[in-house]
Every structure is written in structure tokens, then in C-alpha cells.
Design a protein around this motif. Structure first.
Motif, PDB file in Angstrom:
ATOM      1  N   ILE B   4       1.013  -1.180  -0.017  1.00 32.01           N
ATOM      2  CA  ILE B   4      -0.085  -0.251  -0.086  1.00 32.01           C
ATOM      3  C   ILE B   4       1.008   1.242  -0.140  1.00 32.01           C
ATOM      4  CG2 ILE B   4      -1.710   1.164   1.321  1.00 32.01           C
ATOM      5  CD1 ILE B   4      -2.968  -1.217   2.324  1.00 32.01           C
ATOM      6  N   GLU B   5       1.953   1.249   0.831  1.00 35.46           N
ATOM      7  CA  GLU B   5       2.702   2.457   0.791  1.00 35.46           C
ATOM      8  C   GLU B   5       3.300   2.876  -0.460  1.00 35.46           C
ATOM      9  OE1 GLU B   5       2.690   4.001   3.640  1.00 35.46           O
ATOM     10  OE2 GLU B   5       1.444   2.278   4.577  1.00 35.46           O
ATOM     11  N   ARG B   8       1.216   5.431  -1.930  1.00 36.26           N
ATOM     12  CA  ARG B   8       0.998   6.682  -0.924  1.00 36.26           C
ATOM     13  C   ARG B   8       1.957   7.553  -0.809  1.00 36.26           C
ATOM     14  NH1 ARG B   8      -3.491   3.761   3.222  1.00 36.26           N
ATOM     15  NH2 ARG B   8      -4.898   3.164   1.422  1.00 36.26           N
ATOM     16  N   ASN B   9       2.861   7.753  -1.624  1.00 31.84           N
ATOM     17  CA  ASN B   9       4.067   8.384  -1.432  1.00 31.84           C
ATOM     18  C   ASN B   9       3.885   9.891  -1.880  1.00 31.84           C
ATOM     19  OD1 ASN B   9       6.619   9.529  -2.792  1.00 31.84           O
ATOM     20  ND2 ASN B   9       7.419   7.605  -1.954  1.00 31.84           N
ATOM     21  N   MET B  10       4.217  10.760  -0.755  1.00 29.50           N
ATOM     22  CA  MET B  10       4.135  11.990  -0.956  1.00 29.50           C
ATOM     23  C   MET B  10       4.920  12.810  -2.029  1.00 29.50           C
ATOM     24  SD  MET B  10       4.049  15.291   1.823  1.00 29.50           S
ATOM     25  CE  MET B  10       3.126  14.408   3.073  1.00 29.50           C
ATOM     26  N   PRO B 227      -4.109   6.651  -3.939  1.00 23.39           N
ATOM     27  CA  PRO B 227      -4.036   7.903  -4.298  1.00 23.39           C
ATOM     28  C   PRO B 227      -3.106   8.248  -5.523  1.00 23.39           C
ATOM     29  CG  PRO B 227      -3.160   7.899  -2.187  1.00 23.39           C
ATOM     30  CD  PRO B 227      -3.986   6.450  -2.264  1.00 23.39           C
TER      31      PRO B 227
END
Lengths: 334, 369
Positions: B4-5, B8-10, B227
């Protein structure tokens, strides 16, 4: 081993007496309960006390990480602790359903005994009733607790100012997810485990910095989202939390993702949320992390000027409001 | 990298922010304001939950479509389920339906009145419920798009295999493609690009959207729910418009194949046939529903208990229909947040966890720091 609770266990006769003697007094009868007075006699060291009560009707009675017994101790101990109190005495009200297996009752009472010892509280008074089969769900517990105020704590939302820090002592939502997983029969390997545990040591451990601690709460029903909204409603400040700093356990997180639930809305039972001055936030985190129950402690956000709002900076840097949940948590269709 | 991460990486999100700003400027130079529709309710929720509207340039509009199965379901189906519960039958339902208003009541209230309503987490759970209550009729409120239809039909296969005689389905299945055609046929609605659903596409395949690109000139991107999936999807839609080259771009190819899931399609076709269906807000759309074929009507609750689902009564002030068509934003409905609130919803869009009104209310997406 098929002994069960009978209605006559609550009838006041010989069986009642036997149940109280063998199951209750054997565990809790050494202090104020000795001699079964109608009211406990307690001696206070201070004049400022805290008094709290809570009812426990969790289903199922046992879940990964605990049972209704230790939950009933931790729940009231934690309610006392977050007001800046040192928990001292608990009452124990048991409502038993006819047919409850005695072996299950014993496991619950053992858990109460162990939890009370761990929390340093004494079961000072209690009551046991038995109701007909179908009139309760196995076993209900109420605990009321008395604690002594720890000098130095003067908690109140009126002292909160922009720039104050928001800390949490551990992973969020584990209790709610653990109970949900067994209640709904979801068979998950390495699934969520309840965080049911006391937070009083976390409070006592930072008493030296009490003057700079503004407010504390434990995020039980409704989760962190509800607690943060309760803290900000009608206040001249808001709260900004950062998703990338929120601690979640892998088991709780995986199940929440699967069911489409927001862990911010899910109950913890061994976690502390604190607003404190930035002067002490690092010192508090360092102190908490020395304790097993504070190992996952994090700073998760800041008090901001936007009145009454709780805002989340998402993992990708977007922003959204954190609302309170509506009613029970319902998994979605797809 | 965690599954998942990685999505979702900024840092990657910031990259897309710059890219989308660039597309916005190019479109602005062409004098264009573009309108995208996210078709699926799970996209709606993810967009709100991750604050994705913060990443959009002002000339890029993103509206929600009719892709929440709870929201497009006629209240009559709730009325029928409540009636069956009052007759002593067990109603099995996904959790989303509990608080959706029928004409007069909800399943939530019916349960409080003593009706036996069981929340199920998967079709397999429904099968277990029927197995454990053989002496009671269990009616499954079978609602959903292609994604949900396929596993429910696989469950029905199990019911037939085990000869479980006490389970029937109260169906309100819907198909996504006919609804998209209906939207594109509505002259009041302007859509330049569809952010196509992820899981529905896994069943029907990315090729199902080709007519919208080829005939209607609408950009189509199949995107996942994380996202970065969504930001990449919006980037893909904008790129197609900047280049004036509408086509179907399957960005979710880790799950979605051009032809879809043939096995799931076979299971659906074996048990169900298309039928004209009424969508809340959109009216009757040809061949947009699915009902049990003649040889399986004994598993149809209407057939088994001899009743017809009557159209339900919709609150005349509720504008869910316009919200579902992307004609208005949820906050433009005069009832939003006042007469209609998650605690006392009037329309399904406010109660469903995938509803656009619920998403708007819950997350107020676009809150700027």
C-alpha cells in the motif's frame, strides 16, 4: 467441568454465598472487602479525589488481547488516569446470565485480579446478580473507580494555545478491530490484537511536567476522531494531524483497509491522547517510550488557529476534515 | 516496498501536482475548462479521504458519478426487505444498506423493532447464515455492480450445489456501461473524461469503455483506488485532452485486462440476464439491470414469496438524482448538512460509505491548510 451459573447463584441463599466466597472473596477479599461490609471503608491521602464509572457489555466476552474482565478494570482506571489521578479503588458490579459456564466466569475474574494488581487498584466493593437466560448477553460488568488527584496536574481546554503539540501513546484502533474480527467470525492470521491495558503509568511517569500538560483523554468509543472533535468543539482553536505520523498496527490496518473502515473512528482501550506545550513534548515522548505501553508513542499533530476544526494532512499532502463517525461501524459493499 | 505504501508516496504526489498544474496551464491557453467524472463510489471516497481535490488546477473539475450501488437503488427494494423482515424472514445485507432510507423506515430501525437483519461481510457469509438457519427463510439483499454480482453468483452456485433450500435473493443488480451511455446521451451533462472504475473494470474489461472514447470522444482512464493511482489517472485524462486524443488508457493493468475476467463473465451470464432497470436519479435505463434467468427464479425472493417490488417514495426535496448525474455538487443541495445529515439522512448519497454527499460531509475535501 460443565458447571454453569444458575439463577439460584443470585438468589441470596447458600449457592450465592458459595459463589461469592469461592469466586469473589478468594480473589478480592483481602482489603476493604474483607468481612463483606455493606460499604467499603477507605482512607484517603489527599482531599481531592476523582470518581468515575463505566459499564462493559462487550461481545464476545473474550477477544484477542483480553476479555471483558481486564477491559472493565482498564476502562475505569484509564478514565481516572487521564484526569491526572492515581487510581486507588474500584467497585465491581457483575450481572451474570443463567447458564454462563463457570469456567468462563473464572477466566474473567482471573483477568480482573491480574489487571487490578497491575494497575495497583483494590476492588473495594462489589455486587453480583444473576438474571434469567436471555436477559443479558453472558456477562455484564460495571466498575466505578476512585482515584487521588496527582498534584501539579491542572488540565483544561482553556489553557490550550496554537502551537501546542498532540501526542498519542500507542497504535490506534486495535481494540475495536480485534473485537470486530472475532464478533464477525473473520478468520485472519496475524489479525488485530486488542490494546486493552492501563495508561496510569504513562500519566504518573510525566507528572514532573504536569504544569505544561494541557489536556488528556483516552480514545475509546468513536476513536481518535471523536476525541479530537470533542477537544475542539466550541473552542477558539483547531487541530491539524499528520497521517504519516499516525501509529497503526499492521493487523488493525490491514483489516480496516479490507473492510473500508477508518481507523481514526475505531476504539483503543490502552492509548492516551495528550495536548502539551512544545517545551515538553520530546521529553514526554522519551519518557513514554521507556514504558512497554508507550513504545509506539508519537507526536501526531499541532494545535492551530482555525477554530473548532480537526484537519488531517493526508499521506500525499492533501487536506481533509476529520469528522466523528455516524452510529455503528458498517463495512461497505465493495 | 509495502504494497500500500508504494501508492501513497508524498514525493510522487508532489510530482503529479506539478504535472497537473502544467496540464492546467496548457488547457487554459486553449481556453478550456475540463470536466472529469469519477464513476465509482470507491474513487469518490478515496478522492475525499486523501484530499485529492487539493491537487487539481482551477480549470479541472472533478464530479462524482452514479457508481455507488447503494445510492442508485430505488427505495422500493428497502421497503420490500423491511416487509419480508416483518414476516419473520432473516434479511442478510451488506452493512451499507442498514441506514439507507426506504419510503417509511430503514433496516436499522426494523432491526431495533425486532426484525432479524444480519450484516454480512461477503457472499460466503450469507451462505453460512443460510446453512446455520435451515428452518428459516434467509433473503439476501443482493445489490451491486458487476464486481459484486460475480461473487454473489458464485455463492448461488454453491447454494444449488449444496441444495440449500432456504436462501433466496432480492436483487437490484446494476451494470455500469449502460449508465455511462445514458449520461453521455443527456444534453445537460458535460463530461470530457471518465475516471473509469477499478474493480468493475476487472470484471468487464477495459475494452468495455472503447465506445465512449471512439464514438463520444470522451477520454477514459481505468485507474486503481490508491491516491497515486488516482493522480496518475487524472494526469492520463488531462494528457489525452491536451493532445486531443481521447482513447481508453488502462493504467490499472496490474488487475484489469482488456477483455476482463472471462470466468466471472461466464458465471454472471449463466445465472442472470439483462433487463431494463430504474436508477435513482437517472430513471429507467435499457438493459442496465440483471435478473435471474427463468430456470433460477426459485432463488428469486419475489418469485418465491409472490410479490412485486413497487417503486418507493423519494423525498421530493432530495436532490440525490442531480448529484448522481454530476449536475450539482453535494453542497449545492439545499438539504445538505441541515435537513439531510449522516445522522438523519434523507437521501442515499448521504448514508452510503461511498456516497458523494457522505464523502463531502465527512471529509469536506479541499480544505486548504
Amino acid at each position: 467441568m460443565n458447571e454453569r451459573i444458575l439463577l439460584s447463584h443470585g438468589g441470596g441463599g447458600r449457592l450465592s454465598h458459595q459463589l461469592i466466597q469461592t469466586e469473589i472473596l478468594s480473589r478480592f477479599g483481602h482489603g476493604p472487602l474483607h468481612g463483606l461490609p455493606d460499604a467499603a471503608s477507605l482512607l484517603l491521602d489527599t482531599t481531592r479525589i476523582r470518581f468515575s464509572t463505566d459499564g462493559f457489555v462487550v461481545h464476545p466476552l473474550e477477544f484477542p488481547g483480553g476479555n471483558i474482565g481486564d477491559l472493565a478494570v482498564h476502562g475505569t482506571v484509564n478514565d481516572l488516569a487521564v484526569t491526572g489521578a492515581h487510581p486507588r479503588w474500584l467497585s465491581l458490579g457483575l450481572i451474570l446470565e443463567e447458564g454462563l459456564p463457570l469456567v468462563l466466569l473464572r477466566r474473567v475474574l482471573d483477568a480482573i485480579q491480574t489487571a487490578a494488581q497491575n494497575c495497583g487498584v483494590v476492588i473495594a466493593t462489589g455486587d453480583t446478580k444473576v438474571v434469567r437466560r436471555g436477559q443479558c448477553d453472558g456477562l455484564y460488568i460495571t466498575t466505578s473507580g476512585i482515584g487521588e488527584a496527582i498534584p501539579g496536574f491542572s488540565l483544561g481546554l482553556g489553557q490550550v494555545v496554537a502551537g501546542d503539540r498532540i501526542l498519542v501513546s500507542g497504535t490506534l484502533g486495535d481494540h475495536g478491530m480485534a473485537v470486530l474480527s472475532v464478533r464477525e467470525g473473520l478468520k485472519i492470521e496475524n489479525g488485530p490484537v486488542s490494546d486493552s491495558r492501563p495508561v496510569h503509568r504513562l500519566v504518573a511517569g510525566v507528572a514532573a511536567m504536569a504544569a505544561e500538560i494541557r489536556f488528556m483523554r483516552d480514545p475509546t468509543r468513536g476513536g481518535l476522531a471523536t476525541v479530537l472533535n470533542e477537544m475542539t468543539v466550541g473552542q477558539p482553536f483547531g487541530i491539524l494531524i499528520r497521517a504519516c505520523d499516525l501509529p497503526f498496527s499492521p493487523g488493525g490496518r490491514a483489516l480496516a483497509e479490507m473492510l473500508g473502515l477508518d481507523l481514526l473512528h475505531v476504539a483503543s482501550e490502552g492509548c492516551l491522547v495528550m495536548i502539551c506545550s512544545p517545551n515538553v513534548s520530546d521529553a514526554i515522548l522519551a519518557r513514554w517510550r521507556e514504558l512497554p505501553e508507550g513504545r509506539e508513542a508519537r507526536e501526531i499533530g499541532t494545535v492551530i488557529r482555525q477554530s473548532g476544526r480537526v484537519i488531517l494532512e493526508t499521506v500525499i499532502g492533501g487536506h481533509r476534515v476529520v469528522d466523528v463517525p455516524s452510529g455503528e461501524l458498517l463495512p461497505r459493499i465493495c | 516496498m509495502n504494497g500500500i505504501e508504494g501508492f501513497r508516496n508524498m514525493e510522487a504526489a508532489n510530482h503529479f501536482y506539478k504535472v497537473l498544474c502544467g496540464h492546467g496551464q496548457q488547457l487554459a491557453r486553449q481556453g478550456r475548462v475540463v470536466h472529469f467524472m469519477e464513476v465509482c463510489g470507491s474513487h469518490t471516497m478515496a478522492i475525499a479521504r486523501f484530499g485529492i481535490r487539493d491537487f487539481l488546477p482551477i480549470n479541472m473539475d472533478l464530479v462524482s458519478g452514479p457508481g455507488c450501488p447503494v445510492c442508485v437503488t430505488d427505495p422500493g427494494i428497502i421497503d420490500a426487505a423491511i416487509q419480508l423482515a416483518h414476516q419473520g424472514k432473516i434479511i442478510a445485507t451488506f452493512g451499507d444498506m442498514m441506514r439507507v432510507p426506504g419510503s417509511r423506515s430503514t433496516l436499522d430501525k426494523t432491526r431495533a423493532e425486532g426484525g432479524r437483519i444480519e450484516i454480512c461481510y461477503s457472499p460466503r457469509h450469507v451462505l453460512e447464515l443460510a446453512r446455520d438457519n435451515r428452518k428459516t427463510e434467509v433473503v439476501f439483499l443482493a445489490i451491486g455492480f458487476e464486481t459484486t454480482v460475480a461473487p454473489i453468483m458464485a455463492m448461488l452456485d454453491g447454494v444449488i450445489g449444496e441444495a440449500i433450500g432456504n436462501l433466496s435473493l432480492l436483487t437490484a443488480f446494476k451494470r455500469v456501461p449502460p449508465a455511462l451511455s445514458a449520461l453521455l446521451g443527456d444534453p445537460e451533462i458535460r463530461i470530457d473524461g471518465f475516471l473509469c472504475p477499478a474493480h468493475v473494470s476487472a470484471i468487464i474489461g477495459a475494452d468495455a469503455y472503447r465506445p465512449y472514447a471512439e464514438t463520444h470522444g470522451v477520454a477514459c482512464v481505468v485507474a486503481g483506488f490508491e491516491p497515486l493511482d488516482i493522480l496518475y489517472g487524472l494526469d492520463g485524462l488531462a494528457r489525452q485532452l491536451v493532445a486531443n486524443n481521447p482513447h481508453v488508457d488502462n493504467q490499472y493493468n496490474r488487475v484489469v485486462k482488456p477483455e476482463g475476467n472471462r470466468q466471472a463473465q461466464r458465471v454472471i451470464a449463466r445465472f442472470l440476464e439483462p433487463v431494463d432497470a430504474s436508477w435513482r436519479g437517472l430513471g429507467v435505463i435499457p438493459a442496465s439491470g440483471l435478473v435471474l434467468r427463468q430456470e433460477f427464479t426459485r432463488y428469486d425472493a419475489c418469485h418465491r414469496f409472490g410479490f412485486v417490488v413497487e417503486p418507493g417514495r423519494v423525498n421530493p426535496h432530495c436532490l440525490c438524482g442531480d448529484v448522481l448525474k454530476g449536475k450539482i455538487d453535494p453542497s449545492e443541495c439545499p438539504l445538505f448538512g441541515t435537513g439531510c445529515h449522516p445522522d438523519h439522512p434523507l437521501g442515499p448519497c448521504m448514508v452510503s460509505s461511498e456516497g458523494s454527499c457522505a464523502a463531502e460531509f465527512k471529509y469536506a475535501s479541499g480544505v486548504s491548510s
